[in-house]
Write a protein that holds these residues in place. Structure first.
Motif, PDB file in Angstrom:
ATOM      1  N   ALA A   1      43.399  45.882  53.575  1.00  0.00           N
ATOM      2  CA  ALA A   1      43.923  46.549  52.376  1.00  0.00           C
ATOM      3  C   ALA A   1      45.317  46.036  52.030  1.00  0.00           C
ATOM      4  CB  ALA A   1      43.957  48.059  52.586  1.00  0.00           C
ATOM      5  N   GLU A   2      46.103  45.731  53.048  1.00  0.00           N
ATOM      6  CA  GLU A   2      47.458  45.224  52.822  1.00  0.00           C
ATOM      7  C   GLU A   2      47.433  43.882  52.088  1.00  0.00           C
ATOM      8  OE1 GLU A   2      51.490  44.343  55.462  1.00  0.00           O
ATOM      9  OE2 GLU A   2      49.795  45.439  56.351  1.00  0.00           O
ATOM     10  N   ILE A   3      46.447  43.062  52.395  1.00  0.00           N
ATOM     11  CA  ILE A   3      46.335  41.760  51.722  1.00  0.00           C
ATOM     12  C   ILE A   3      46.009  41.954  50.246  1.00  0.00           C
ATOM     13  CG2 ILE A   3      44.987  39.623  51.595  1.00  0.00           C
ATOM     14  CD1 ILE A   3      44.718  39.771  54.650  1.00  0.00           C
ATOM     15  N   PHE A   4      45.123  42.894  49.943  1.00  0.00           N
ATOM     16  CA  PHE A   4      44.857  43.200  48.537  1.00  0.00           C
ATOM     17  C   PHE A   4      46.155  43.611  47.831  1.00  0.00           C
ATOM     18  CE2 PHE A   4      40.207  44.186  49.581  1.00  0.00           C
ATOM     19  CZ  PHE A   4      39.718  43.107  48.856  1.00  0.00           C
ATOM     20  N   LYS A   5      46.931  44.463  48.477  1.00  0.00           N
ATOM     21  CA  LYS A   5      48.184  44.927  47.880  1.00  0.00           C
ATOM     22  C   LYS A   5      49.167  43.787  47.687  1.00  0.00           C
ATOM     23  CE  LYS A   5      48.029  49.574  49.957  1.00  0.00           C
ATOM     24  NZ  LYS A   5      48.695  50.478  50.945  1.00  0.00           N
ATOM     25  N   MET A   6      49.352  42.963  48.708  1.00  0.00           N
ATOM     26  CA  MET A   6      50.349  41.884  48.673  1.00  0.00           C
ATOM     27  C   MET A   6      50.021  40.831  47.625  1.00  0.00           C
ATOM     28  SD  MET A   6      50.997  41.416  52.772  1.00  0.00           S
ATOM     29  CE  MET A   6      52.337  40.241  52.619  1.00  0.00           C
ATOM     30  N   THR A   7      48.741  40.649  47.334  1.00  0.00           N
ATOM     31  CA  THR A   7      48.345  39.645  46.342  1.00  0.00           C
ATOM     32  C   THR A   7      48.146  40.238  44.952  1.00  0.00           C
ATOM     33  OG1 THR A   7      46.027  39.929  47.030  1.00  0.00           O
ATOM     34  CG2 THR A   7      47.269  38.132  48.055  1.00  0.00           C
ATOM     35  N   GLY A   8      48.380  41.524  44.824  1.00  0.00           N
ATOM     36  CA  GLY A   8      48.290  42.164  43.517  1.00  0.00           C
ATOM     37  C   GLY A   8      46.888  42.381  43.007  1.00  0.00           C
ATOM     38  N   VAL A   9      45.904  42.377  43.905  1.00  0.00           N
ATOM     39  CA  VAL A   9      44.514  42.587  43.487  1.00  0.00           C
ATOM     40  C   VAL A   9      44.201  44.086  43.480  1.00  0.00           C
ATOM     41  CG1 VAL A   9      42.089  42.178  44.068  1.00  0.00           C
ATOM     42  CG2 VAL A   9      43.767  40.354  44.379  1.00  0.00           C
ATOM     43  N   PRO A  10      43.837  44.660  42.332  1.00  0.00           N
ATOM     44  CA  PRO A  10      43.459  46.084  42.311  1.00  0.00           C
ATOM     45  C   PRO A  10      42.252  46.293  43.225  1.00  0.00           C
ATOM     46  CG  PRO A  10      43.691  45.187  40.085  1.00  0.00           C
ATOM     47  CD  PRO A  10      43.704  44.024  41.011  1.00  0.00           C
ATOM     48  N   TYR A  11      42.314  47.326  44.040  1.00  0.00           N
ATOM     49  CA  TYR A  11      41.192  47.534  44.957  1.00  0.00           C
ATOM     50  C   TYR A  11      40.897  49.021  45.100  1.00  0.00           C
ATOM     51  CZ  TYR A  11      44.293  49.098  48.733  1.00  0.00           C
ATOM     52  OH  TYR A  11      45.195  49.804  49.499  1.00  0.00           O
ATOM     53  N   TYR A  12      39.688  49.296  45.596  1.00  0.00           N
ATOM     54  CA  TYR A  12      39.217  50.662  45.813  1.00  0.00           C
ATOM     55  C   TYR A  12      38.747  50.773  47.255  1.00  0.00           C
ATOM     56  CZ  TYR A  12      39.288  50.238  40.779  1.00  0.00           C
ATOM     57  OH  TYR A  12      39.689  49.994  39.488  1.00  0.00           O
ATOM     58  N   THR A  13      38.902  51.949  47.816  1.00  0.00           N
ATOM     59  CA  THR A  13      38.480  52.164  49.200  1.00  0.00           C
ATOM     60  C   THR A  13      37.144  52.891  49.221  1.00  0.00           C
ATOM     61  OG1 THR A  13      40.783  52.326  49.927  1.00  0.00           O
ATOM     62  CG2 THR A  13      39.099  53.143  51.437  1.00  0.00           C
TER      63      THR A  13
ATOM     64  N   THR B   1      39.119  28.034  37.449  1.00  0.00           N
ATOM     65  CA  THR B   1      39.327  27.628  36.055  1.00  0.00           C
ATOM     66  C   THR B   1      38.108  28.105  35.280  1.00  0.00           C
ATOM     67  OG1 THR B   1      38.335  25.464  36.513  1.00  0.00           O
ATOM     68  CG2 THR B   1      40.727  25.632  36.652  1.00  0.00           C
ATOM     69  N   CYS B   2      38.313  29.075  34.423  1.00  0.00           N
ATOM     70  CA  CYS B   2      37.195  29.717  33.732  1.00  0.00           C
ATOM     71  C   CYS B   2      37.566  30.011  32.282  1.00  0.00           C
ATOM     72  CB  CYS B   2      36.821  31.015  34.464  1.00  0.00           C
ATOM     73  SG  CYS B   2      35.402  31.870  33.768  1.00  0.00           S
ATOM     74  N   LYS B   3      36.718  29.610  31.357  1.00  0.00           N
ATOM     75  CA  LYS B   3      36.995  29.831  29.946  1.00  0.00           C
ATOM     76  C   LYS B   3      36.680  31.261  29.509  1.00  0.00           C
ATOM     77  CE  LYS B   3      32.506  28.149  28.217  1.00  0.00           C
ATOM     78  NZ  LYS B   3      31.837  27.122  27.351  1.00  0.00           N
ATOM     79  N   TYR B   4      36.011  32.006  30.384  1.00  0.00           N
ATOM     80  CA  TYR B   4      35.673  33.394  30.073  1.00  0.00           C
ATOM     81  C   TYR B   4      36.732  34.334  30.654  1.00  0.00           C
ATOM     82  CZ  TYR B   4      31.126  31.089  29.511  1.00  0.00           C
ATOM     83  OH  TYR B   4      30.115  30.245  29.148  1.00  0.00           O
ATOM     84  N   PRO B   5      37.050  35.434  29.957  1.00  0.00           N
ATOM     85  CA  PRO B   5      38.015  36.404  30.500  1.00  0.00           C
ATOM     86  C   PRO B   5      37.446  37.121  31.718  1.00  0.00           C
ATOM     87  CG  PRO B   5      37.018  37.237  28.470  1.00  0.00           C
ATOM     88  CD  PRO B   5      36.569  35.814  28.610  1.00  0.00           C
ATOM     89  N   ILE B   6      38.227  37.178  32.783  1.00  0.00           N
ATOM     90  CA  ILE B   6      37.749  37.767  34.034  1.00  0.00           C
ATOM     91  C   ILE B   6      38.727  38.798  34.584  1.00  0.00           C
ATOM     92  CG2 ILE B   6      36.591  35.591  34.596  1.00  0.00           C
ATOM     93  CD1 ILE B   6      38.688  35.125  36.769  1.00  0.00           C
ATOM     94  N   GLU B   7      38.218  39.646  35.441  1.00  0.00           N
ATOM     95  CA  GLU B   7      39.034  40.510  36.284  1.00  0.00           C
ATOM     96  C   GLU B   7      38.605  40.278  37.723  1.00  0.00           C
ATOM     97  OE1 GLU B   7      38.473  44.715  35.944  1.00  0.00           O
ATOM     98  OE2 GLU B   7      36.270  44.621  36.121  1.00  0.00           O
ATOM     99  N   ILE B   8      39.560  40.320  38.633  1.00  0.00           N
ATOM    100  CA  ILE B   8      39.264  40.243  40.062  1.00  0.00           C
ATOM    101  C   ILE B   8      39.656  41.577  40.675  1.00  0.00           C
ATOM    102  CG2 ILE B   8      39.763  39.100  42.255  1.00  0.00           C
ATOM    103  CD1 ILE B   8      40.464  36.579  40.696  1.00  0.00           C
ATOM    104  N   ILE B   9      38.679  42.274  41.256  1.00  0.00           N
ATOM    105  CA  ILE B   9      38.964  43.547  41.914  1.00  0.00           C
ATOM    106  C   ILE B   9      38.413  43.498  43.336  1.00  0.00           C
ATOM    107  CG2 ILE B   9      38.933  44.835  39.745  1.00  0.00           C
ATOM    108  CD1 ILE B   9      36.159  45.877  40.459  1.00  0.00           C
ATOM    109  N   GLY B  10      38.951  44.361  44.183  1.00  0.00           N
ATOM    110  CA  GLY B  10      38.517  44.381  45.574  1.00  0.00           C
ATOM    111  C   GLY B  10      37.964  45.733  45.987  1.00  0.00           C
ATOM    112  N   VAL B  11      37.175  45.724  47.044  1.00  0.00           N
ATOM    113  CA  VAL B  11      36.689  46.951  47.674  1.00  0.00           C
ATOM    114  C   VAL B  11      36.978  46.833  49.159  1.00  0.00           C
ATOM    115  CG1 VAL B  11      34.721  48.429  48.204  1.00  0.00           C
ATOM    116  CG2 VAL B  11      34.861  47.295  45.970  1.00  0.00           C
ATOM    117  N   ASP B  12      37.844  47.702  49.657  1.00  0.00           N
ATOM    118  CA  ASP B  12      38.101  47.764  51.091  1.00  0.00           C
ATOM    119  C   ASP B  12      37.158  48.801  51.682  1.00  0.00           C
ATOM    120  OD1 ASP B  12      39.171  47.805  53.668  1.00  0.00           O
ATOM    121  OD2 ASP B  12      40.672  49.306  53.117  1.00  0.00           O
ATOM    122  N   ASN B  13      36.276  48.355  52.560  1.00  0.00           N
ATOM    123  CA  ASN B  13      35.264  49.246  53.131  1.00  0.00           C
ATOM    124  C   ASN B  13      35.824  50.003  54.335  1.00  0.00           C
ATOM    125  OD1 ASN B  13      31.712  48.792  53.989  1.00  0.00           O
ATOM    126  ND2 ASN B  13      32.814  50.540  53.165  1.00  0.00           N
ATOM    127  N   ASP B  14      36.995  50.643  54.117  1.00  0.00           N
ATOM    128  CA  ASP B  14      37.654  51.463  55.141  1.00  0.00           C
ATOM    129  C   ASP B  14      37.950  50.626  56.391  1.00  0.00           C
ATOM    130  OD1 ASP B  14      38.757  53.786  56.216  1.00  0.00           O
ATOM    131  OD2 ASP B  14      36.863  54.413  57.116  1.00  0.00           O
TER     132      ASP B  14
END
Length: 282
Positions: A83-95, A64-77
């Motif tokens: 990586a599948e969990i990032f995809k299934m939960t809709g979290v944008p991620y980078y490898t 619960t946050c009053k500030y605008p946020i983004e949640i992104i992921g980094v899959d370290n290969d």
């Protein structure tokens, strides 16, 4: 009820054992809090964290946050289903194909769109007000970074009283150290900073550990590093390196001896940062 109790139902479980309704819940909640113009970039780094990542994202989805946020992921290969969990939960991620926390955090920093960068470790769970609490401190004039504290998940191998004693002594040590050498009291799982200055300092990627302490050391010249000790910002994590030296108490003894040997350093400043110094009480 302990705030993180429900997340333990999926902590340490492989993806195939996780109920689909939980994955759907996490995806739905995260989509609601994602903002296209974030003030805060919440960056989750993960390497082979299939058994922990969903619990982590579940806790972040309840933020619960009053500030605008983004949640992104980094899959370290990762070689598992991280990586599948990032995809299934809709979290944008980078490898990031180079392996180390430094490379992973740098990747997240390069893609963060906010004013502030909040470091998130994927084997850790965060209370609902965690993000907002840290950002409130970052918004104070003259502040460049902020760090908080963390507790360990109770289990049969680690007696409750022993864990609480360990945490108390560690917290006391970090408190004393923070006056003269705040960079050594920073830990990556509970660290946030101003992105503009973070990009000027940059992450060290040639070291295996201590990349966040090094970042904090470089940030000191741009402003104050503050520490938050409220339970609203106290994360909960696994034992990681605490048990790396055998039993829990043996691990504590080894770290305590190192801390005593370096006790004089609590009251003096140094002009350089050595990553091995971050491996004292954790």
């Amino acid at each position: 009820m302990t705030w993180y109790k429900k997340y333990l139902s999926v902590y340490e479980k492989p993806l195939q054992e996780v109920p689909q309704e939980i994955i759907h819940e996490v995806k739905t909640k995260i989509s609601k809090i994602q903002n296209d113009s974030p003030l805060v970039s919440v960056v989750v780094i993960a390497y082979n964290e299939e058994k922990h990542l969903l619990a982590n994202l579940w806790s972040l989805s309840d933020s619960t946050c009053k500030y605008p946020i983004e949640i992104i992921g980094v899959d370290n290969d990762s070689s598992d289903r991280t990586a599948e969990i990032f995809k299934m939960t809709g979290v944008p991620y980078y490898t990031e194909y180079e392996h180390s926390c430094g490379f992973a955090r740098r990747c997240g920093l390069n893609h963060a769109r906010g004013k502030y960068y909040i470091c998130i470790d994927s084997d850790t769970m965060y209370p609902p007000k965690y993000i907002e609490t840290l950002v409130k401190v970052l918004e104070k004039p003259g502040t460049v970074a902020v760090s908080s504290l963390w507790s360990y998940i109770p289990d049969k191998q680690h007696p409750w009283l022993g864990v609480k004693l360990y945490e108390f002594l560690r917290d006391t040590h970090l408190f004393l150290q923070s006056f003269k050498r705040p960079e050594l009291s920073v830990r990556g799982l509970v660290f946030a900073y101003n992105i503009e200055y973070g990009k000027k300092v940059g992450y060290r990627v040639e070291i295996k550990r201590g990349e966040d302490g090094s970042m904090a050391f470089g940030l000191k010249k741009y402003g104050k590093i503050r520490f938050v000790r409220t339970r609203k910002a106290r994360a909960v994590t696994g034992y990681g390196t605490v048990g790396a030296d055998g039993s829990f108490f043996n691990s504590f003894k080894i770290r305590a001896v190192k801390t005593v040997k370096n006790f004089g350093g609590l009251f003096s400043k140094k002009e350089e940062y050595k990553d091995e110094e971050s491996n004292l009480i954790k």
